[in-house]
Enzyme design. Structure first.
Site, short mmCIF file in Angstrom:
data_model
loop_
_atom_site.label_atom_id
_atom_site.label_comp_id
_atom_site.label_asym_id
_atom_site.label_seq_id
_atom_site.Cartn_x
_atom_site.Cartn_y
_atom_site.Cartn_z
N GLN A 78 0.83 -1.20 0.00
CA GLN A 78 0.00 0.00 0.00
C GLN A 78 0.87 1.25 0.00
OE1 GLN A 78 -3.29 -0.02 2.68
NE2 GLN A 78 -3.98 1.97 2.01
N PHE A 79 1.14 1.77 -1.20
CA PHE A 79 2.00 2.94 -1.34
C PHE A 79 1.42 4.17 -0.66
CE2 PHE A 79 -0.84 3.57 -4.91
CZ PHE A 79 -0.95 4.95 -5.02
N THR A 80 0.10 4.22 -0.47
CA THR A 80 -0.53 5.40 0.12
C THR A 80 -0.12 5.61 1.59
OG1 THR A 80 -2.54 4.18 0.69
CG2 THR A 80 -2.50 5.32 -1.45
#
Length: 150
Positions: A78-80
């Site tokens: 999850q890059f966010t």
């Protein structure tokens, strides 16, 4: 490397209406990778997650780890988690690693977690549009940043 660790009684990941990962008792781990992350971050974080004493004993005191309860794990990239929100209202993801850096680190993270807990880890699919379902137990949610080991 940042991680959101959630103790669950059930969790699943669905891609294109197909369940690709599903567990009962265990942990759902959302992991965000940045360019500065190394194998050292992976080793430290997988050990920390596997040994966190966040499962209840016979008195419902959090004394047991994932290893102690033979729990399962789903890991989702999850890059966010690296969203920068200081300026304006649109988050910036400049600190998040690009796929050419992130994918090998993500795959290494999964492999090290499997070694750490002695069983297969289920995952989402890097870069896919995933639907993540969970029933958080407690709720227990732990945030860990390998660049800020407090």
């Amino acid at each position: 490397m940042k991680a959101v660790i959630q103790r669950v009684t059930q969790a699943s990941v669905t891609i294109d209406s197909k369940i690709v990962a599903e567990i009962q008792k265990g942990l759902l781990v959302l992991v965000g990778i940045e360019d500065a992350d190394t194998n050292e971050d992976i080793l430290w974080l997988t050990s920390k997650i596997a040994n966190l004493r966040i499962f209840g004993d016979e008195n419902q005191v959090m004394n047991f780890s994932l290893k102690d309860v033979a729990g399962d794990v789903i890991i989702v990239s999850q890059f966010t988690l690296h969203a920068a929100t200081k300026k304006g209202n649109r988050p910036s993801y400049i600190k998040a690693a690009k796929p050419d850096v992130a994918i090998p680190l993500y795959e290494n993270f999964i492999a090290k977690m499997e070694l750490e807990i002695g069983k297969r880890v289920q995952t989402g699919k890097f870069g896919a549009d995933m639907k993540v379902m969970l029933l958080n137990n407690g709720p227990v949610t732990i945030l860990i940043d390998t660049k800020n080991k407090e």
